[in-house]
Design an enzyme around this catalytic site. Structure first.
Site, PDB file in Angstrom:
ATOM      1  N   ASP A 117      -7.921  16.605 -15.918  1.00 19.04           N
ATOM      2  CA  ASP A 117      -8.182  15.202 -16.252  1.00 19.04           C
ATOM      3  C   ASP A 117      -7.797  15.036 -17.726  1.00 19.04           C
ATOM      4  OD1 ASP A 117      -9.312  12.812 -17.142  1.00 19.04           O
ATOM      5  OD2 ASP A 117     -11.000  12.921 -15.744  1.00 19.04           O
ATOM      6  N   TYR A 127     -16.711  14.326 -16.861  1.00 18.62           N
ATOM      7  CA  TYR A 127     -17.182  12.940 -16.757  1.00 18.62           C
ATOM      8  C   TYR A 127     -18.220  12.916 -15.630  1.00 18.62           C
ATOM      9  CZ  TYR A 127     -17.176   8.030 -15.494  1.00 18.62           C
ATOM     10  OH  TYR A 127     -17.569   6.757 -15.194  1.00 18.62           O
ATOM     11  N   ARG A 167       0.840  -1.218   0.000  1.00 16.66           N
ATOM     12  CA  ARG A 167       0.000   0.000   0.000  1.00 16.66           C
ATOM     13  C   ARG A 167       0.867   1.257   0.000  1.00 16.66           C
ATOM     14  NH1 ARG A 167      -1.957   2.421   4.225  1.00 16.66           N
ATOM     15  NH2 ARG A 167      -2.078   0.562   5.516  1.00 16.66           N
ATOM     16  N   LYS A 181      -8.760   3.753 -19.787  1.00 19.51           N
ATOM     17  CA  LYS A 181      -9.054   4.165 -21.152  1.00 19.51           C
ATOM     18  C   LYS A 181      -7.807   4.010 -22.050  1.00 19.51           C
ATOM     19  CE  LYS A 181     -13.023   4.905 -19.418  1.00 19.51           C
ATOM     20  NZ  LYS A 181     -12.977   5.496 -18.143  1.00 19.51           N
TER      21      LYS A 181
END
Ligand code: PLP
Length: 399
Positions: free
Chosen positions: A186, A114, A61, A211
């Site tokens: 973004d 988005y 992590r 994407k």
């Protein structure tokens, strides 16, 4: 750690940045360090790692060599200080919100973001005393009007999803500087292959790597790249505490996908232009917006800001939503599915799918009309895609 010359160009960086042959066995492909934790050779070494005096790994992590290769690769492509890979694109978006905003702060964002990036801000963040205004950021004056003394963050998506309206990144960087705001972009729609917002003054760039970066519709993931160490640490502290990190295997798949990003992007955008020209001429098509067409209202900005027009286009039919529905159900090679940036071409209806969470009135103000159809062009043969659209369009009848 990699052996790239400093002047290496985009396609070379995509393949090699952040990766060197494995020092143990010389494996050319990056190893997958599929482990949750790392063994210390002594108590002193463990203590030194926790104290930040030894840079070795502790626990996945907090950091992992395979994830690190992906982070270094995307940071090199974006021209940033360092990357932070996340479990999804939304984890990257919310990590940016949670790290860069505090109670009492206000954010100005692109109205046609988005859908969930906008909805999560409008629905969840007021509980923490954070407010927002979403405006047409393609007009710098609208951004300035929305700024209040509480505004701390300017959050841009360009080209906007799904309207493909561009926002001028240089103008935004200028506004952000003038008003002491952080600028987050973004960059999912373009990928660093076509646009690098940090070069024009953004503070943080983020992606849904689901994407174009991964490109094969088989991974959900995200990444943040900060301009400097201070911002990187602000983001990293929250990411490792809230826990939305990427998994090593997920990171390996994305690294693999990025190696063909330049080839996929060139292929898909060449096809997108042919499809856009076909649609522009088709009698059933009422309007079309594609950054590669001369008819795109911001053509100058496209040429100044992007290295290419990208692989997304949107359009409406003369038969409106009724016709859209027939087209969406009539295609055979294109898949009726949300998402974009994969090798498969997808077609969707944002008003009832990706952007359904936004109120109808706000959707319409943002240009996400009920007739809008979005196509994400993939890497199939373009003639096959055009034939598929042709057959589906010929079956469309007016209401
Ligand atoms: N940003 C953009 C522009 C997107 O298109 C998406 C997803 O479609 C996201 C963020 C969210 O990414 P993810 O679905 O990987 O969480």
């Amino acid at each position: 750690m990699d052996h790239l010359p400093p002047h290496a160009r985009k396609a070379t960086r995509a393949i090699h940045a952040g990766q060197a042959p494995d020092p143990t066995f010389g494996s050319l492909a990056p190893p997958i360090y599929q482990t949750s934790t790392f063994v210390f050779s002594s108590v002193e070494q463990g203590a030194a790692r926790f104290a930040g005096k030894d840079p070795g790994y502790i626990y996945t992590r907090l950091g992992n060599p395979t994830i690190r290769m992906l982070e270094d690769n995307v940071a090199a492509m974006e021209g940033g200080y360092a990357g932070l890979a996340t479990s999804s694109g939304m984890a990257a978006v919310t990590t940016a919100y949670l790290s860069l905003l505090s109670s009492g702060d206000h954010m100005v964002g692109t109205e046609a973001l988005y859908g969930p990036s906008r909805t999560v801000m409008e629905v969840e963040f007021p509980r923490f005393g954070i407010t927002s205004s979403f405006v047409d950021t393609s007009d710098p004056e609208k951004i300035k009007e929305a700024i209040t003394p509480q505004t701390k963050l300017l959050y841009i998506e360009t080209p906007a999803n799904p309207t493909l309206k561009l926002t001028d990144l240089e103008a935004c960087a200028h506004i952000a500087k003038e008003h002491d705001l952080l600028l987050v972009v973004d960059n999912t729609f373009c990928s660093p292959y076509l646009q690098r917002p940090l070069e024009t003054g953004a503070d943080v760039v983020l992606h849904s790597v689901t994407k174009f970066l991964n490109g094969h519709s088989d991974v959900v993931g995200g990444i943040l790249v900060a301009r400097n160490e201070e911002l990187h640490q602000r983001l990293r502290t929250r990411l490792v505490s809230f826990g939305g990190i990427m998994d090593p295997h997920q990171a390996w798949l994305v690294l693999r996908g990025i190696k063909t990003l330049p080839a996929r992007m060139e292929w898909a955008q060449a096809s997108a232009l042919k499809i856009a020209r076909f649609l522009e001429e088709h009698p059933q098509v009422e309007w079309i917006r594609y950054p590669g067409l001369e008819s795109h209202p911001q053509r100058d900005l496209v040429l100044r800001q992007q290295d290419g027009p990208g692989a997304l286009l949107c359009f409406g039919l003369r038969a409106g939503f009724h016709g859209a529905r027939q087209l969406l159900e009539g295609v055979e090679l294109l898949s009726l599915a949300v998402s974009l940036g994969g090798v498969e071409s997808l077609i969707e209806h944002p008003a009832s799918m990706t952007h359904a969470g936004i109120k109808q009135e706000e959707r319409e103000t943002a240009g996400i009309t009920d007739d809008l159809i979005r196509i994400a062009v993939g890497c199939e043969n373009v003639e096959d895609l055009i034939e598929d659209l042709q057959q589906a369009l010929s079956a469309v009848q007016s209401a």
